[in-house]
Design a protein around this motif. Structure first.
Motif, PDB file in Angstrom:
ATOM      1  N   UNK A  60      80.383   4.230  21.401  1.00 39.23           N
ATOM      2  CA  UNK A  60      80.800   3.121  22.255  1.00 39.23           C
ATOM      3  C   UNK A  60      80.007   3.105  23.560  1.00 39.23           C
ATOM      4  N   UNK A  61      79.882   4.259  24.205  1.00 36.34           N
ATOM      5  CA  UNK A  61      79.233   4.332  25.523  1.00 36.34           C
ATOM      6  C   UNK A  61      77.762   4.691  25.381  1.00 36.34           C
ATOM      7  N   UNK A  62      76.899   3.694  25.581  1.00 43.48           N
ATOM      8  CA  UNK A  62      75.455   3.915  25.544  1.00 43.48           C
ATOM      9  C   UNK A  62      74.826   3.080  26.647  1.00 43.48           C
ATOM     10  N   UNK A  63      73.724   3.562  27.213  1.00 40.08           N
ATOM     11  CA  UNK A  63      73.040   2.739  28.215  1.00 40.08           C
ATOM     12  C   UNK A  63      72.425   1.508  27.549  1.00 40.08           C
ATOM     13  N   UNK A  64      72.228   0.473  28.320  1.00 40.38           N
ATOM     14  CA  UNK A  64      71.670  -0.756  27.755  1.00 40.38           C
ATOM     15  C   UNK A  64      72.737  -1.471  26.951  1.00 40.38           C
ATOM     16  N   UNK A  65      72.427  -1.737  25.713  1.00 45.47           N
ATOM     17  CA  UNK A  65      73.358  -2.415  24.817  1.00 45.47           C
ATOM     18  C   UNK A  65      74.446  -1.425  24.393  1.00 45.47           C
ATOM     19  N   UNK A  66      75.676  -1.618  24.864  1.00 47.51           N
ATOM     20  CA  UNK A  66      76.732  -0.649  24.529  1.00 47.51           C
ATOM     21  C   UNK A  66      77.220  -0.838  23.089  1.00 47.51           C
ATOM     22  N   UNK A  67      78.129   0.029  22.684  1.00 48.98           N
ATOM     23  CA  UNK A  67      78.600   0.018  21.308  1.00 48.98           C
ATOM     24  C   UNK A  67      79.268  -1.279  20.887  1.00 48.98           C
ATOM     25  N   UNK A  68      80.090  -1.854  21.767  1.00 45.96           N
ATOM     26  CA  UNK A  68      80.771  -3.093  21.397  1.00 45.96           C
ATOM     27  C   UNK A  68      79.789  -4.256  21.253  1.00 45.96           C
ATOM     28  N   UNK A  69      78.786  -4.317  22.121  1.00 43.62           N
ATOM     29  CA  UNK A  69      77.748  -5.359  21.990  1.00 43.62           C
ATOM     30  C   UNK A  69      76.972  -5.165  20.683  1.00 43.62           C
ATOM     31  N   UNK A  70      76.623  -3.912  20.401  1.00 47.31           N
ATOM     32  CA  UNK A  70      75.885  -3.596  19.170  1.00 47.31           C
ATOM     33  C   UNK A  70      76.722  -3.950  17.951  1.00 47.31           C
ATOM     34  N   UNK A  71      78.005  -3.600  17.987  1.00 46.60           N
ATOM     35  CA  UNK A  71      78.920  -3.922  16.892  1.00 46.60           C
ATOM     36  C   UNK A  71      78.916  -5.430  16.612  1.00 46.60           C
ATOM     37  N   UNK A  72      79.055  -6.236  17.664  1.00 45.22           N
ATOM     38  CA  UNK A  72      79.091  -7.694  17.486  1.00 45.22           C
ATOM     39  C   UNK A  72      77.791  -8.203  16.869  1.00 45.22           C
TER      40      UNK A  72
ATOM     41  N   UNK B  26      90.620  -1.353  20.905  1.00 51.92           N
ATOM     42  CA  UNK B  26      91.112  -2.673  20.499  1.00 51.92           C
ATOM     43  C   UNK B  26      89.963  -3.670  20.423  1.00 51.92           C
ATOM     44  N   UNK B  27      89.070  -3.650  21.423  1.00 47.22           N
ATOM     45  CA  UNK B  27      87.908  -4.554  21.411  1.00 47.22           C
ATOM     46  C   UNK B  27      87.059  -4.325  20.164  1.00 47.22           C
ATOM     47  N   UNK B  28      86.791  -3.071  19.853  1.00 49.16           N
ATOM     48  CA  UNK B  28      85.971  -2.741  18.687  1.00 49.16           C
ATOM     49  C   UNK B  28      86.611  -3.192  17.391  1.00 49.16           C
TER      50      UNK B  28
END
Length: 150
Positions: free
Chosen positions: A55-67, A91-93
């Motif tokens: 979930x926590x990554x610099x740049x594109x985070x996990x939720x953005x990547x998931x979408x 919940x977001x994920x």
């Protein structure tokens, strides 16, 4: 039967190397990516079944990547992984299409178990798609007889 291919996406290089080795020892093929952009690039050319995504990554985070993954590759199952779990990010994920959620440090057997469940879900969905496609091309006996009368 097709063999499950997993992609690990995490900005922690040590976690990627160690987890990849442990999963490969269990007989699975594993790709790694250190951020969301790299993961999306690799998904273009690799048939990955399950993505284990931090979930926590610099740049594109996990939720953005998931979408992005779910928009571009809807059949790819995604399991969110975090050491910084919050109810909100979970919940977001899940709302964005994640199959499941794991807490770091996650046990290798637990990762494989969740990935296997996600892979089996994907296989059931692919089978439904194949069945729907084949029905589209098959005619019922009534349609065949009706066509013969003409």
């Amino acid at each position: 039967m097709e063999k499950m291919k997993i992609m690990l996406v995490d900005d922690e290089e040590r976690f990627l190397k160690t987890t990849k080795k442990l999963i490969e020892k269990k007989g699975y093929e594993v790709l790694t990516a250190q951020d969301g952009e790299e993961a999306l690039e690799k998904l273009k050319s690799q048939n990955v079944h399950v993505v284990i995504l931090d979930v926590k990554m610099p740049g594109m985070d996990g939720n953005e990547t998931l979408k992005a993954v779910k928009a571009l590759y809807p059949l790819v199952e995604v399991i969110m992984l975090t050491g910084h779990a919050t109810v909100d990010s979970a919940i977001d994920g899940l709302k964005s299409g994640a199959n499941d959620y794991l807490m770091k440090p996650a046990d290798i057997d637990e990762i494989i178990e969740k990935a296997t469940e996600a892979f089996e879900k994907r296989q059931r969905l692919e089978e439904k798609i194949r069945l729907a496609q084949s029905k589209k091309y098959m005619r019922s006996p009534r349609e065949i007889l009706k066509g013969d009368d003409e």
